[in-house]
Design an enzyme around this catalytic site. Structure first.
Site, PDB file in Angstrom:
ATOM      1  N   ASP A   1     -80.937 106.278 -45.891  1.00 22.76           N
ATOM      2  CA  ASP A   1     -81.375 107.546 -46.471  1.00 22.76           C
ATOM      3  C   ASP A   1     -80.259 108.090 -47.358  1.00 22.76           C
ATOM      4  O   ASP A   1     -79.087 108.079 -46.972  1.00 22.76           O
ATOM      5  CB  ASP A   1     -81.700 108.549 -45.369  1.00 22.76           C
TER       6      ASP A   1
ATOM      7  N   TYR B   1     -78.922 111.155 -50.438  1.00 19.80           N
ATOM      8  CA  TYR B   1     -78.712 112.598 -50.562  1.00 19.80           C
ATOM      9  C   TYR B   1     -78.573 112.880 -52.057  1.00 19.80           C
ATOM     10  O   TYR B   1     -77.515 113.254 -52.535  1.00 19.80           O
ATOM     11  CB  TYR B   1     -77.427 112.920 -49.784  1.00 19.80           C
TER      12      TYR B   1
ATOM     13  N   HIS C   1     -80.752 120.270 -53.846  1.00 14.46           N
ATOM     14  CA  HIS C   1     -80.754 120.280 -52.383  1.00 14.46           C
ATOM     15  C   HIS C   1     -79.329 120.317 -51.840  1.00 14.46           C
ATOM     16  O   HIS C   1     -79.003 121.126 -50.965  1.00 14.46           O
ATOM     17  CB  HIS C   1     -81.484 119.033 -51.863  1.00 14.46           C
TER      18      HIS C   1
ATOM     19  N   GLU D   1     -88.152 116.716 -44.406  1.00 13.66           N
ATOM     20  CA  GLU D   1     -87.504 116.448 -45.679  1.00 13.66           C
ATOM     21  C   GLU D   1     -88.488 115.681 -46.546  1.00 13.66           C
ATOM     22  O   GLU D   1     -88.886 114.561 -46.205  1.00 13.66           O
ATOM     23  CB  GLU D   1     -86.210 115.645 -45.493  1.00 13.66           C
TER      24      GLU D   1
ATOM     25  N   GLU E   1     -89.392 113.379 -49.263  1.00 12.90           N
ATOM     26  CA  GLU E   1     -88.641 112.332 -49.942  1.00 12.90           C
ATOM     27  C   GLU E   1     -89.585 111.301 -50.559  1.00 12.90           C
ATOM     28  O   GLU E   1     -90.787 111.262 -50.268  1.00 12.90           O
ATOM     29  CB  GLU E   1     -87.701 111.612 -48.972  1.00 12.90           C
TER      30      GLU E   1
ATOM     31  N   ASP F   1     -88.555 112.497 -43.796  1.00  9.41           N
ATOM     32  CA  ASP F   1     -87.471 112.213 -42.856  1.00  9.41           C
ATOM     33  C   ASP F   1     -87.261 113.457 -41.987  1.00  9.41           C
ATOM     34  O   ASP F   1     -86.482 114.347 -42.322  1.00  9.41           O
ATOM     35  CB  ASP F   1     -86.196 111.852 -43.615  1.00  9.41           C
TER      36      ASP F   1
ATOM     37  N   ARG G   1     -82.243 120.142 -37.127  1.00  3.85           N
ATOM     38  CA  ARG G   1     -81.069 120.722 -37.760  1.00  3.85           C
ATOM     39  C   ARG G   1     -80.011 121.177 -36.760  1.00  3.85           C
ATOM     40  O   ARG G   1     -78.807 121.124 -37.056  1.00  3.85           O
ATOM     41  CB  ARG G   1     -81.484 121.913 -38.626  1.00  3.85           C
TER      42      ARG G   1
ATOM     43  N   GLN H   1     -78.288 118.083 -35.454  1.00  2.00           N
ATOM     44  CA  GLN H   1     -77.507 117.534 -36.557  1.00  2.00           C
ATOM     45  C   GLN H   1     -76.220 118.335 -36.784  1.00  2.00           C
ATOM     46  O   GLN H   1     -75.147 117.763 -36.999  1.00  2.00           O
ATOM     47  CB  GLN H   1     -78.353 117.538 -37.827  1.00  2.00           C
TER      48      GLN H   1
ATOM     49  N   TYR I   1     -72.787 116.023 -36.464  1.00  2.00           N
ATOM     50  CA  TYR I   1     -72.568 115.248 -37.695  1.00  2.00           C
ATOM     51  C   TYR I   1     -71.113 115.189 -38.152  1.00  2.00           C
ATOM     52  O   TYR I   1     -70.760 114.341 -38.973  1.00  2.00           O
ATOM     53  CB  TYR I   1     -73.467 115.752 -38.822  1.00  2.00           C
TER      54      TYR I   1
ATOM     55  N   LYS J   1     -81.539 112.800 -36.770  1.00  2.00           N
ATOM     56  CA  LYS J   1     -82.366 112.142 -37.778  1.00  2.00           C
ATOM     57  C   LYS J   1     -83.133 110.937 -37.249  1.00  2.00           C
ATOM     58  O   LYS J   1     -84.143 110.537 -37.833  1.00  2.00           O
ATOM     59  CB  LYS J   1     -81.467 111.661 -38.937  1.00  2.00           C
TER      60      LYS J   1
ATOM     61  N   THR K   1     -89.202 108.902 -38.782  1.00  2.00           N
ATOM     62  CA  THR K   1     -89.327 108.952 -40.234  1.00  2.00           C
ATOM     63  C   THR K   1     -90.738 108.496 -40.561  1.00  2.00           C
ATOM     64  O   THR K   1     -91.116 107.377 -40.216  1.00  2.00           O
ATOM     65  CB  THR K   1     -88.306 108.022 -40.922  1.00  2.00           C
TER      66      THR K   1
ATOM     67  N   GLU L   1     -83.832 124.893 -46.623  1.00  2.39           N
ATOM     68  CA  GLU L   1     -83.642 125.571 -47.909  1.00  2.39           C
ATOM     69  C   GLU L   1     -84.647 126.703 -48.111  1.00  2.39           C
ATOM     70  O   GLU L   1     -84.285 127.796 -48.560  1.00  2.39           O
ATOM     71  CB  GLU L   1     -83.793 124.581 -49.053  1.00  2.39           C
TER      72      GLU L   1
END
Length: 402
Positions: free
Chosen positions: A114, A116, A121, A187, A189, A221, A225, A228, A232, A241, A245, A350
């Protein structure tokens, strides 16, 4: 033969895998045409195609591994069978209404990566988590940032997504807690599916992108949060994550998106040669895909894929520049697709600015996802003339933790 559904007309012809109620154990390669599915293997046999055996397999992997020349030959034949009046009778008997089939994960996923790649974003996320620091990390505009995900939890659209559990540490707590994620997110994608493998130790350059990537699929995905945020640093995403997916059951061939190719946004720094797509002979690597994100049927965002800073070709080049090999069935995601406007943000993190500004929907407010919520992604791209090319929807409903 014509189709009433112009999103899945003869300029599209995405591939999938299906079964029917009378033969649930027999998975077959299908090609979507309007509101019907062509049994590709049966049609190939009826027309005496030399590729019939590839299209009779219970997965798309053999066709994907056959390489670009075969992909083009098969696509050309499919288009002829579906549009040439001389083939109408032999083809018609192998078309099945879409609502009479069950769709499956169309390929065996080898590895999952994955990225970014959206500047909008990444900037928003940086501002949310580092309000007093630089929004982008120093490396962001010099290389496509990515991480290796978990191939075994890639699921087809319609598969329930069980709310994950794990460690989370609210700012008010001195020690971490264990339990279900309280900040479950999505997410939006775009996924790219690798067909032709590469040898270990050999990089795949920008001009070779179309020789290796079979097609495109919508991808969600899912992200926890709170899990994470706690895990992370310093090594990146893991349990936040890896639980699910979701991908569409349809893979749109790259060739179907030729009319949607656009130049990516201008770059702020000169790129190293292996990522420099400004050279002569390298086709524009951006794609004009118009994505819609719906939560419980309500549109909450419309992210434009054309705004992505890093292209899929650059991602593939970076992913292999160290000599990492490609395998048939490798899947890599673009990363969250977001545009410059609030209505173009591709995740709840977001859209709600970290949960501080909940969305107001007809069925209530949402900062993050609740059990029972259903998220659906759809997209289309400009096709030849005035046509549109549809990407198959990807949908998932949140199930309570187990």
């Amino acid at each position: 033969m014509s189709t009433p559904d112009d999103l899945f007309g003869p300029d599209n012809l995405p591939y999938g895998l299906f079964t029917t109620a009378d033969d649930p154990g027999h998975r077959r390669v299908g090609v979507r045409y309007g509101a019907r599915v062509l049994d590709a293997g049966a049609a190939a046999a009826a027309h005496g195609s030399p590729h019939a055996e590839l299209l009779r397999q219970p997965s798309l992997n053999p066709l994907m591994a056959a390489g670009r020349h075969v992909w083009q030959a098969v696509r050309g034949a499919l288009r002829s069978w579906l549009t040439d009046e001389a083939h109408r009778e032999a083809t018609e008997r192998h078309l099945i209404p879409l609502d009479e089939v069950t769709l499956h994960l169309p390929f065996e996923v080898a590895d999952y990566v994955d990225f970014y790649a959206s500047e909008h974003h990444a900037t928003n996320v940086g501002r949310i988590f580092r309000p007093d620091g630089d929004a982008l990390t120093p490396n962001w505009k010099h290389l496509p940032i990515g991480y290796h995900g978990r191939a075994g939890t890639v699921v087809v659209s319609g598969t329930p997504v069980v709310r994950p559990q794990g460690q989370r540490k609210p700012p008010s707590e001195p020690l971490p807690l264990f339990g279900p994620s309280q900040r479950l997110d999505i997410e939006a994608e775009v996924g790219f599916v690798v067909g032709t493998p590469s040898a270990q130790g050999t990089a795949v350059g920008l001009p070779d992108f179309r020789d290796h990537v079979f097609g495109v699929t919508l991808l969600n995905d899912w992200s926890a949060r709170d899990l994470q945020a706690w895990e992370y640093v310093p090594l990146g995403p893991f349990l936040g994550k890896s639980f699910a997916t979701s991908v569409s059951p349809w893979i749109t061939p790259l060739e179907a998106l030729d009319a949607a190719r656009v130049a990516p946004p201008s770059r702020d720094f000169p790129l190293l040669p292996y990522l420099d797509d400004s050279a002569d002979g390298i086709a524009p690597g951006g794609l004009d895909l118009r994505i819609t994100v719906r939560l419980n049927g309500h549109t909450i965002a419309e992210p434009p894929f054309s705004a992505m800073y890093w292209t899929a070709a650059q991602q593939l080049a970076h992913m292999t520049v160290n000599g990492a090999s490609l395998r048939t069935g490798d899947l890599y995601g673009s990363g969250t697709v977001s545009g410059p406007e609030h209505s173009q943000r591709g995740c709840l993190l977001e859209l709600t600015w970290g949960g501080r500004e909940p969305l107001v929907l007809p069925d209530g407010k949402r900062a993050f996802l609740e059990d029972g919520d259903e998220v659906s992604l759809s997209a289309w791209a400009p096709g030849p003339g005035d046509t549109r090319i549809g990407l198959g929807d990807v949908t998932g409903r949140v199930a309570p933790p187990r």
